[in-house]
Scaffold this motif. Structure first.
Motif, PDB file in Angstrom:
ATOM      1  N   ALA A  96       0.833  -1.205   0.000  1.00  0.00           N
ATOM      2  CA  ALA A  96       0.000   0.000   0.000  1.00  0.00           C
ATOM      3  C   ALA A  96       0.868   1.255   0.000  1.00  0.00           C
ATOM      4  O   ALA A  96       0.585   2.218  -0.732  1.00  0.00           O
ATOM      5  CB  ALA A  96      -0.931  -0.007   1.209  1.00  0.00           C
ATOM      6  N   LEU A  97       1.914   1.252   0.784  1.00  0.00           N
ATOM      7  CA  LEU A  97       2.820   2.399   0.827  1.00  0.00           C
ATOM      8  C   LEU A  97       3.483   2.614  -0.528  1.00  0.00           C
ATOM      9  O   LEU A  97       3.584   3.747  -1.009  1.00  0.00           O
ATOM     10  CB  LEU A  97       3.885   2.208   1.915  1.00  0.00           C
ATOM     11  N   GLU A  98       3.906   1.529  -1.158  1.00  0.00           N
ATOM     12  CA  GLU A  98       4.512   1.652  -2.490  1.00  0.00           C
ATOM     13  C   GLU A  98       3.502   2.210  -3.485  1.00  0.00           C
ATOM     14  O   GLU A  98       3.846   3.029  -4.340  1.00  0.00           O
ATOM     15  CB  GLU A  98       5.047   0.292  -2.948  1.00  0.00           C
ATOM     16  N   GLY A  99       2.253   1.769  -3.368  1.00  0.00           N
ATOM     17  CA  GLY A  99       1.204   2.288  -4.243  1.00  0.00           C
ATOM     18  C   GLY A  99       0.969   3.770  -4.026  1.00  0.00           C
ATOM     19  O   GLY A  99       0.815   4.536  -4.987  1.00  0.00           O
ATOM     20  N   MET A 149       3.146   5.891  -2.844  1.00  0.00           N
ATOM     21  CA  MET A 149       4.320   6.608  -3.347  1.00  0.00           C
ATOM     22  C   MET A 149       4.278   6.724  -4.882  1.00  0.00           C
ATOM     23  O   MET A 149       4.626   7.778  -5.436  1.00  0.00           O
ATOM     24  CB  MET A 149       5.610   5.910  -2.896  1.00  0.00           C
ATOM     25  N   ALA A 150       3.862   5.657  -5.564  1.00  0.00           N
ATOM     26  CA  ALA A 150       3.734   5.708  -7.029  1.00  0.00           C
ATOM     27  C   ALA A 150       2.655   6.713  -7.428  1.00  0.00           C
ATOM     28  O   ALA A 150       2.832   7.489  -8.382  1.00  0.00           O
ATOM     29  CB  ALA A 150       3.411   4.321  -7.579  1.00  0.00           C
ATOM     30  N   TRP A 151       1.550   6.709  -6.693  1.00  0.00           N
ATOM     31  CA  TRP A 151       0.464   7.647  -6.959  1.00  0.00           C
ATOM     32  C   TRP A 151       0.959   9.076  -6.765  1.00  0.00           C
ATOM     33  O   TRP A 151       0.690   9.953  -7.576  1.00  0.00           O
ATOM     34  CB  TRP A 151      -0.709   7.329  -6.020  1.00  0.00           C
ATOM     35  N   ILE A 173       1.119  12.106  -9.458  1.00  0.00           N
ATOM     36  CA  ILE A 173       0.493  13.409  -9.208  1.00  0.00           C
ATOM     37  C   ILE A 173       1.512  14.529  -9.419  1.00  0.00           C
ATOM     38  O   ILE A 173       1.205  15.568 -10.014  1.00  0.00           O
ATOM     39  CB  ILE A 173      -0.089  13.473  -7.778  1.00  0.00           C
ATOM     40  N   GLU A 174       2.737  14.314  -8.956  1.00  0.00           N
ATOM     41  CA  GLU A 174       3.776  15.335  -9.129  1.00  0.00           C
ATOM     42  C   GLU A 174       4.105  15.531 -10.605  1.00  0.00           C
ATOM     43  O   GLU A 174       4.312  16.666 -11.058  1.00  0.00           O
ATOM     44  CB  GLU A 174       5.018  14.956  -8.327  1.00  0.00           C
ATOM     45  N   GLN A 175       4.144  14.426 -11.380  1.00  0.00           N
ATOM     46  CA  GLN A 175       4.391  14.540 -12.818  1.00  0.00           C
ATOM     47  C   GLN A 175       3.247  15.284 -13.503  1.00  0.00           C
ATOM     48  O   GLN A 175       3.467  16.136 -14.362  1.00  0.00           O
ATOM     49  CB  GLN A 175       4.562  13.158 -13.440  1.00  0.00           C
ATOM     50  N   LEU A 176       2.030  14.953 -13.112  1.00  0.00           N
ATOM     51  CA  LEU A 176       0.862  15.627 -13.675  1.00  0.00           C
ATOM     52  C   LEU A 176       0.884  17.114 -13.330  1.00  0.00           C
ATOM     53  O   LEU A 176       0.578  17.963 -14.173  1.00  0.00           O
ATOM     54  CB  LEU A 176      -0.421  14.976 -13.152  1.00  0.00           C
ATOM     55  N   GLN A 177       1.267  17.418 -12.102  1.00  0.00           N
ATOM     56  CA  GLN A 177       1.349  18.819 -11.681  1.00  0.00           C
ATOM     57  C   GLN A 177       2.377  19.575 -12.522  1.00  0.00           C
ATOM     58  O   GLN A 177       2.115  20.699 -12.966  1.00  0.00           O
ATOM     59  CB  GLN A 177       1.715  18.891 -10.207  1.00  0.00           C
ATOM     60  N   ALA A 178       3.527  18.952 -12.759  1.00  0.00           N
ATOM     61  CA  ALA A 178       4.569  19.602 -13.559  1.00  0.00           C
ATOM     62  C   ALA A 178       4.095  19.804 -15.001  1.00  0.00           C
ATOM     63  O   ALA A 178       4.297  20.888 -15.576  1.00  0.00           O
ATOM     64  CB  ALA A 178       5.850  18.767 -13.530  1.00  0.00           C
TER      65      ALA A 178
END
Length: 122
Positions: free
Chosen positions: A63-66, A68-70, A74-79
């Motif tokens: 779940a934590l890995e998921g 972190m991937a999410w 989100i950060e890529q989408l924001q950029a």
């Protein structure tokens, strides 16, 4: 095999933390079960307890890995969104400048051209 031996064996095989082992030992002590007792009557319970704890750890890690991937997505989408906003801001500024020039040209044409009935510039 004693309960203490069984707990240590299960802790090693499931990579259980020392804190979890201590918790299991405390629960048994609160129930009046000594660690030197025969493990046989408690074997199934101990096996299930340690296996479930290991499964919970694995699920929590996944779940934590998921998450972190999410978060990375989100950060890529924001950029990418910021890049598009920056481009649109530049385009809007250029269009605003063009509109100002067109309005100025239209005004200059209205002033320079004699007025004729039915003229679209009137």
């Amino acid at each position: 095999m004693t309960i203490a031996d069984k707990i240590q064996h299960l802790a090693r095989s499931t990579n259980a933390s020392a804190a979890f082992v201590e918790h299991v030992e405390r629960v048994l002590a609160l129930k009046g079960v000594t660690l030197q007792s025969d493990a046989m009557p408690f074997e199934a319970l101990l096996d299930e307890t340690f296996q479930r704890e290991a499964a919970i750890r694995m699920n929590a890690r996944a779940a934590l890995e998921g998450v972190m991937a999410w978060r990375a997505s989100i950060e890529q989408l924001q950029a990418a969104t910021q890049q598009h906003l920056d481009r649109l801001t530049v385009i809007q500024a250029a269009l605003d400048g063009s509109l100002r020039k067109l309005r100025a040209s239209a005004q200059a044409l209205r002033l320079a051209k004699p007025r004729v009935e039915g003229d679209v510039w009137n």
